[in-house]
Motif scaffolding. Structure first.
Motif, PDB file in Angstrom:
ATOM      1  N   THR A  33       0.753  -1.164  -0.127  1.00 10.68           N
ATOM      2  CA  THR A  33       0.062   0.053   0.071  1.00 10.68           C
ATOM      3  C   THR A  33       0.840   1.189  -0.049  1.00 10.68           C
ATOM      4  O   THR A  33       0.222   2.431   0.160  1.00 10.68           O
ATOM      5  N   GLU A  34       2.121   1.149  -0.097  1.00 11.46           N
ATOM      6  CA  GLU A  34       3.190   2.343  -0.234  1.00 11.46           C
ATOM      7  C   GLU A  34       3.741   2.508  -1.462  1.00 11.46           C
ATOM      8  O   GLU A  34       4.293   1.525  -2.075  1.00 11.46           O
ATOM      9  N   MET A  35       3.584   3.532  -2.303  1.00 10.02           N
ATOM     10  CA  MET A  35       3.989   3.842  -3.412  1.00 10.02           C
ATOM     11  C   MET A  35       5.620   3.867  -3.449  1.00 10.02           C
ATOM     12  O   MET A  35       6.338   4.367  -2.708  1.00 10.02           O
ATOM     13  N   PHE A  36       6.137   3.501  -4.347  1.00  8.03           N
ATOM     14  CA  PHE A  36       7.701   3.302  -4.680  1.00  8.03           C
ATOM     15  C   PHE A  36       8.100   3.671  -6.062  1.00  8.03           C
ATOM     16  O   PHE A  36       7.267   3.184  -6.978  1.00  8.03           O
ATOM     17  N   LYS A 126      -1.493   0.667   8.110  1.00  6.29           N
ATOM     18  CA  LYS A 126      -1.912   0.915   6.840  1.00  6.29           C
ATOM     19  C   LYS A 126      -2.679   2.221   6.765  1.00  6.29           C
ATOM     20  O   LYS A 126      -3.442   2.653   7.875  1.00  6.29           O
ATOM     21  N   ALA A 127      -2.778   3.026   5.807  1.00  2.44           N
ATOM     22  CA  ALA A 127      -3.434   4.304   5.690  1.00  2.44           C
ATOM     23  C   ALA A 127      -4.980   3.977   5.714  1.00  2.44           C
ATOM     24  O   ALA A 127      -5.341   3.171   4.804  1.00  2.44           O
ATOM     25  N   LEU A 128      -5.573   4.686   6.618  1.00  2.00           N
ATOM     26  CA  LEU A 128      -6.916   4.409   6.695  1.00  2.00           C
ATOM     27  C   LEU A 128      -7.841   5.806   6.449  1.00  2.00           C
ATOM     28  O   LEU A 128      -9.003   5.685   6.130  1.00  2.00           O
ATOM     29  N   ALA A 170       3.089   8.164   0.564  1.00  2.00           N
ATOM     30  CA  ALA A 170       2.052   8.172  -0.576  1.00  2.00           C
ATOM     31  C   ALA A 170       1.640   6.883  -0.893  1.00  2.00           C
ATOM     32  O   ALA A 170       2.290   5.926  -0.703  1.00  2.00           O
ATOM     33  N   THR A 171       0.209   6.713  -1.257  1.00  2.83           N
ATOM     34  CA  THR A 171      -0.437   5.518  -1.440  1.00  2.83           C
ATOM     35  C   THR A 171      -0.675   5.520  -3.081  1.00  2.83           C
ATOM     36  O   THR A 171      -0.811   4.229  -3.387  1.00  2.83           O
ATOM     37  N   GLY A 198      -1.716   9.155   2.346  1.00  2.00           N
ATOM     38  CA  GLY A 198      -2.443   8.372   3.421  1.00  2.00           C
ATOM     39  C   GLY A 198      -1.793   8.469   4.928  1.00  2.00           C
ATOM     40  O   GLY A 198      -0.588   8.321   4.803  1.00  2.00           O
ATOM     41  N   SER A 199      -2.578   8.153   5.820  1.00  2.00           N
ATOM     42  CA  SER A 199      -2.060   7.886   7.091  1.00  2.00           C
ATOM     43  C   SER A 199      -3.277   7.091   7.767  1.00  2.00           C
ATOM     44  O   SER A 199      -4.489   7.037   7.642  1.00  2.00           O
ATOM     45  N   SER A 200      -2.847   6.672   8.935  1.00  2.00           N
ATOM     46  CA  SER A 200      -3.608   5.693   9.929  1.00  2.00           C
ATOM     47  C   SER A 200      -4.386   6.976  10.946  1.00  2.00           C
ATOM     48  O   SER A 200      -5.330   6.495  11.652  1.00  2.00           O
TER      49      SER A 200
END
Length: 334
Positions: A33-36, A126-128, A170-171, A198-200
């Protein structure tokens, strides 16, 4: 004949170049779920840039497959003279993944092969909650620059979303053209991009207020690039970012067994103790029952059939009878 022989020679030389490929292998780490991004430069193929315009070309794919996975993208940047493979690994992605990148030197048509091993690790927090932005004056390769991405995150960490200072990431990242936008009228302007952060942590009061401020603009497909009528426009303009406020959204991310859904942010959030009610509403929305056949509207086409088929046939028969009578009386008179 010479042309045919020359073509065969070029094909043979290309085949020999592929067989004699210099193979190297590198390992990269990614998180679900994290952009790379992975920069593909000539140095990775032991090549040096010689000031030849678009001297090197790269083509990436999953090893043994014709293209990359659906969640990976490849772009080439003429300004950086290199390519970028970027994307966001979905949850449950099998690891490791081996990518194959073919490099072509257009000056002497030498071909080299590079193998990239991608190890994907699970994400603890994970980003909620996610913020979606559309930036008009940048291209995708601009935001792949770590300094620009850090500058964008810092606006939210220090001003708009302080609660996310510990786990903001970044998602999603994609070109605005790939998302359905039009090319700019001026070629020197950026094509635009869409990015999600995104963030939790829950949305801050400042972000909720900003969403309500730009909500009337959501009816428009796109805002002018010089639109500056937001209270936080100065923060982004100072960082060199021109935002399209007509495409500013806040999402609550719901992780299911095999997919990730984005629900539009609502001004009035349900209370924390009503999770069961929310699940019931979501379950009712997901359940779909086919309508009964008797409930479907019916219509008779007898009138249309009569007008389209029967009437022309009757007119044709009357015309034939009249012509036959005229001919018979004419011959009888003679």
């Amino acid at each position: 004949m010479r042309i045919i022989m020359l073509a065969r020679t070029l094909q043979l030389s290309s085949l020999v170049a592929i067989i004699a490929t210099v193979v190297s292998q590198q390992t990269y780490n990614a998180v679900e779920t994290e952009m790379f991004s992975i920069p593909i430069s000539p140095n990775m193929f032991n090549w040096t840039y010689q000031e030849f315009d678009q001297q090197y070309r790269f083509q990436g794919s999953l090893i043994g497959k014709p293209e990359l996975p659906s969640w990976l993208r490849y772009i080439y940047s003429g300004r950086h003279h290199s390519g970028f493979i970027f994307g966001t690994p979905p949850r449950g992605t099998k690891s490791p993944i081996t990518l194959e990148v073919i490099g072509l030197n257009r000056q002497d048509y030498e071909t080299r092969r590079l193998l990239l091993t991608l190890k994907i690790h699970s994400k603890e927090k994970k980003a909620l909650h996610e913020v979606e932005l559309k930036i008009d004056n940048l291209n995708v390769e601009d935001l792949l620059d770590e300094h620009r991405m850090t500058r964008l995150k810092e606006i939210f960490r220090s001003k708009l979303w302080i609660e996310s200072s510990q786990d903001l990431y970044a998602t999603f990242l994609a070109s605005a053209i790939a998302m359905g936008a039009r090319l700019p009228l001026r070629p020197n302007e950026g094509e635009g991009l869409v990015v999600r952060l995104g963030s939790s942590k829950p949305f801050s009061a400042e972000l909720k207020r900003l969403r309500e401020e730009v909500r009337p603009l959501s009816r428009l497909p796109s805002c002018p690039r010089e639109y500056k009528r937001t209270t936080v426009e100065r923060l982004f303009r100072d960082a060199g970012l021109t935002l399209d406020w007509c495409n500013f959204e806040l999402f609550n991310t719901v992780y299911k067994a095999r997919s990730t859904e984005l629900l539009e942010y609502l001004a009035e959030m349900p209370p924390p103790d009503s999770h069961s009610e929310l699940r019931k509403v979501q379950h009712a929305a997901e359940t779909w029952s086919a309508p009964s056949r008797h409930d479907l509207p019916s219509r008779s086409y007898l009138k249309e059939f009569t007008v389209a088929v029967v009437v022309p046939i009757v007119l044709m028969m009357i015309s034939m009878a009249a012509l036959t009578s005229v001919l018979c009386f004419h011959y009888a008179g003679m």
